[in-house]
Design a protein around this motif. Structure first.
Motif, PDB file in Angstrom:
ATOM      1  N   GLY A 184      30.253  25.378 -33.493  1.00 41.50           N
ATOM      2  CA  GLY A 184      29.096  24.704 -32.908  1.00 41.50           C
ATOM      3  C   GLY A 184      29.397  23.283 -32.493  1.00 41.50           C
ATOM      4  N   VAL A 185      30.092  22.552 -33.357  1.00 41.49           N
ATOM      5  CA  VAL A 185      30.476  21.170 -33.054  1.00 41.49           C
ATOM      6  C   VAL A 185      31.279  21.112 -31.755  1.00 41.49           C
ATOM      7  N   PHE A 186      32.264  22.004 -31.633  1.00 42.52           N
ATOM      8  CA  PHE A 186      33.140  21.948 -30.463  1.00 42.52           C
ATOM      9  C   PHE A 186      32.519  22.557 -29.214  1.00 42.52           C
ATOM     10  N   LEU A 187      31.528  23.439 -29.397  1.00 43.17           N
ATOM     11  CA  LEU A 187      30.778  23.886 -28.227  1.00 43.17           C
ATOM     12  C   LEU A 187      30.085  22.709 -27.556  1.00 43.17           C
ATOM     13  N   LEU A 212      31.116  19.409 -28.073  1.00 39.70           N
ATOM     14  CA  LEU A 212      32.093  18.366 -27.746  1.00 39.70           C
ATOM     15  C   LEU A 212      33.056  18.767 -26.638  1.00 39.70           C
ATOM     16  N   SER A 213      33.539  20.003 -26.685  1.00 41.21           N
ATOM     17  CA  SER A 213      34.604  20.418 -25.762  1.00 41.21           C
ATOM     18  C   SER A 213      34.542  21.920 -25.520  1.00 41.21           C
ATOM     19  N   PRO A 214      33.577  22.388 -24.733  1.00 39.24           N
ATOM     20  CA  PRO A 214      33.391  23.832 -24.540  1.00 39.24           C
ATOM     21  C   PRO A 214      34.609  24.554 -23.961  1.00 39.24           C
ATOM     22  N   LEU A 215      35.383  23.892 -23.110  1.00 39.56           N
ATOM     23  CA  LEU A 215      36.579  24.532 -22.561  1.00 39.56           C
ATOM     24  C   LEU A 215      37.623  24.773 -23.652  1.00 39.56           C
ATOM     25  N   SER A 216      37.726  23.846 -24.583  1.00 43.58           N
ATOM     26  CA  SER A 216      38.635  24.033 -25.716  1.00 43.58           C
ATOM     27  C   SER A 216      38.191  25.216 -26.568  1.00 43.58           C
ATOM     28  N   VAL A 217      36.887  25.363 -26.734  1.00 43.98           N
ATOM     29  CA  VAL A 217      36.349  26.487 -27.502  1.00 43.98           C
ATOM     30  C   VAL A 217      36.719  27.808 -26.835  1.00 43.98           C
ATOM     31  N   ALA A 218      36.648  27.850 -25.511  1.00 42.31           N
ATOM     32  CA  ALA A 218      37.008  29.077 -24.793  1.00 42.31           C
ATOM     33  C   ALA A 218      38.441  29.488 -25.122  1.00 42.31           C
ATOM     34  N   GLY A 219      39.335  28.519 -25.158  1.00 42.80           N
ATOM     35  CA  GLY A 219      40.721  28.802 -25.510  1.00 42.80           C
ATOM     36  C   GLY A 219      40.867  29.260 -26.945  1.00 42.80           C
ATOM     37  N   ALA A 220      40.162  28.586 -27.866  1.00 43.12           N
ATOM     38  CA  ALA A 220      40.242  28.940 -29.284  1.00 43.12           C
ATOM     39  C   ALA A 220      39.653  30.320 -29.546  1.00 43.12           C
ATOM     40  N   VAL A 221      38.564  30.647 -28.864  1.00 40.67           N
ATOM     41  CA  VAL A 221      37.948  31.972 -29.025  1.00 40.67           C
ATOM     42  C   VAL A 221      38.890  33.061 -28.519  1.00 40.67           C
ATOM     43  N   ALA A 222      39.580  32.792 -27.426  1.00 42.36           N
ATOM     44  CA  ALA A 222      40.551  33.757 -26.896  1.00 42.36           C
ATOM     45  C   ALA A 222      41.677  33.989 -27.902  1.00 42.36           C
ATOM     46  N   ILE A 223      42.143  32.914 -28.532  1.00 42.38           N
ATOM     47  CA  ILE A 223      43.195  33.030 -29.553  1.00 42.38           C
ATOM     48  C   ILE A 223      42.686  33.814 -30.752  1.00 42.38           C
ATOM     49  N   PHE A 224      41.464  33.493 -31.204  1.00 43.83           N
ATOM     50  CA  PHE A 224      40.855  34.218 -32.326  1.00 43.83           C
ATOM     51  C   PHE A 224      40.759  35.711 -32.014  1.00 43.83           C
ATOM     52  N   ALA A 225      40.249  36.024 -30.823  1.00 48.80           N
ATOM     53  CA  ALA A 225      40.060  37.426 -30.439  1.00 48.80           C
ATOM     54  C   ALA A 225      41.394  38.167 -30.369  1.00 48.80           C
ATOM     55  N   LEU A 226      42.414  37.509 -29.854  1.00 48.40           N
ATOM     56  CA  LEU A 226      43.738  38.125 -29.766  1.00 48.40           C
ATOM     57  C   LEU A 226      44.298  38.424 -31.152  1.00 48.40           C
ATOM     58  N   MET A 227      44.172  37.464 -32.061  1.00 54.19           N
ATOM     59  CA  MET A 227      44.678  37.655 -33.422  1.00 54.19           C
ATOM     60  C   MET A 227      43.895  38.751 -34.144  1.00 54.19           C
ATOM     61  N   LEU A 228      42.585  38.776 -33.937  1.00 52.32           N
ATOM     62  CA  LEU A 228      41.754  39.802 -34.577  1.00 52.32           C
ATOM     63  C   LEU A 228      42.090  41.182 -34.027  1.00 52.32           C
ATOM     64  N   TRP A 229      42.286  41.272 -32.712  1.00 50.35           N
ATOM     65  CA  TRP A 229      42.623  42.555 -32.090  1.00 50.35           C
ATOM     66  C   TRP A 229      43.992  43.062 -32.556  1.00 50.35           C
ATOM     67  N   LYS A 230      44.942  42.135 -32.672  1.00 52.05           N
ATOM     68  CA  LYS A 230      46.311  42.528 -33.012  1.00 52.05           C
ATOM     69  C   LYS A 230      46.464  42.881 -34.494  1.00 52.05           C
ATOM     70  N   TRP A 231      45.884  42.037 -35.380  1.00 53.70           N
ATOM     71  CA  TRP A 231      46.138  42.217 -36.809  1.00 53.70           C
ATOM     72  C   TRP A 231      44.907  42.562 -37.644  1.00 53.70           C
ATOM     73  N   ARG A 232      43.705  42.453 -37.077  1.00 52.66           N
ATOM     74  CA  ARG A 232      42.459  42.867 -37.737  1.00 52.66           C
ATOM     75  C   ARG A 232      42.072  42.003 -38.935  1.00 52.66           C
ATOM     76  N   TYR A 233      42.533  40.761 -38.953  1.00 49.82           N
ATOM     77  CA  TYR A 233      42.159  39.842 -40.033  1.00 49.82           C
ATOM     78  C   TYR A 233      41.303  38.712 -39.448  1.00 49.82           C
ATOM     79  N   VAL A 234      40.042  38.630 -39.885  1.00 50.40           N
ATOM     80  CA  VAL A 234      39.176  37.532 -39.435  1.00 50.40           C
ATOM     81  C   VAL A 234      39.761  36.193 -39.870  1.00 50.40           C
ATOM     82  N   SER A 235      40.249  36.141 -41.107  1.00 46.61           N
ATOM     83  CA  SER A 235      40.792  34.886 -41.637  1.00 46.61           C
ATOM     84  C   SER A 235      41.987  34.397 -40.815  1.00 46.61           C
ATOM     85  N   LEU A 236      42.870  35.297 -40.443  1.00 45.29           N
ATOM     86  CA  LEU A 236      44.040  34.913 -39.651  1.00 45.29           C
ATOM     87  C   LEU A 236      43.617  34.390 -38.280  1.00 45.29           C
ATOM     88  N   GLY A 237      42.640  35.049 -37.673  1.00 49.24           N
ATOM     89  CA  GLY A 237      42.114  34.565 -36.401  1.00 49.24           C
ATOM     90  C   GLY A 237      41.503  33.185 -36.524  1.00 49.24           C
TER      91      GLY A 237
END
Length: 195
Positions: free
Chosen positions: A112-115, A117-142
């Motif tokens: 929420g804070v970064f949405l 402060l820096s929404p474009l940065s959030v878009a990148g971080a969400v993409a990284i989270f989604a990729l990690m979750l899709w690949k390894w299925r760990y919410v914590s790792l994402g």
């Protein structure tokens, strides 16, 4: 007391509202701290009470970060006060005064804070989270990977010094709060996302 300082205090108190605990009691009649991982965040709420309550928890925790930062921006606060307001909202969630300074891991409130402060940065971080979750299925790792990536994204996209420093602090705390998850990941005992 200045308006800036008042808003920082209000941001901390807003961040301190234990959304997951309140929703779990209201919608499930349980103390979320005594079930699953014992965490008050959206992941544990979702595993315990279902995805709908989990999503509501995520939205509530996210709003605790968005609203104070948008108010600070709307009031024309300097970058320093904006950064401090953001950090106060985040710290409120992680170390809530309402639960003897034992809160959540801060991921949703940081989102929420970064949405705000820096929404474009959030878009990148969400993409990284989604990729990690899709690949390894760990919410914590994402979550950990996205947190580590966030300062780099903010530095590249926004190039604002004080916001960058707060981003580093938030990322470090998110990783620290996930230290037990990191140990379980190393041991191969971390729970996988089943959605």
């Amino acid at each position: 007391m200045t308006p800036e300082l008042l808003l920082v205090i209000a941001a901390y108190l807003a961040g301190s509202i234990p959304t997951g605990l309140l929703l779990a009691r209201l919608m499930g009649g349980v103390d979320i701290r005594t079930t699953g991982s014992g965490n008050i965040g959206a992941t544990n709420v979702s595993r315990t009470l279902g995805w709908k309550v989990g999503v509501l928890t995520l939205l509530g925790d996210c709003l605790k970060g968005v609203v104070p930062v948008l108010v600070a921006r709307g009031m024309g606060f300097s970058e320093g006060w904006l950064a401090l307001t953001a950090f106060a909202a985040f710290i409120g969630h992680v170390y809530t005064i309402f639960l003897r300074f034992k809160g959540g891991k801060g991921v949703a409130t940081a989102l929420g804070v970064f949405l705000a402060l820096s929404p474009l940065s959030v878009a990148g971080a969400v993409a990284i989270f989604a990729l990690m979750l899709w690949k390894w299925r760990y919410v914590s790792l994402g979550s950990i990977t996205a947190a580590v990536a966030m300062p780099l994204l903010v530095a590249f996209i926004d190039r604002r010094g004080l916001i960058f420093l707060v981003t580093i602090a938030i990322a470090a705390i998110v990783v620290w709060k996930h230290r037990e998850n990191i140990q379980r990941l190393r041991n191969g005992t971390e729970s996988k996302f089943k959605g």
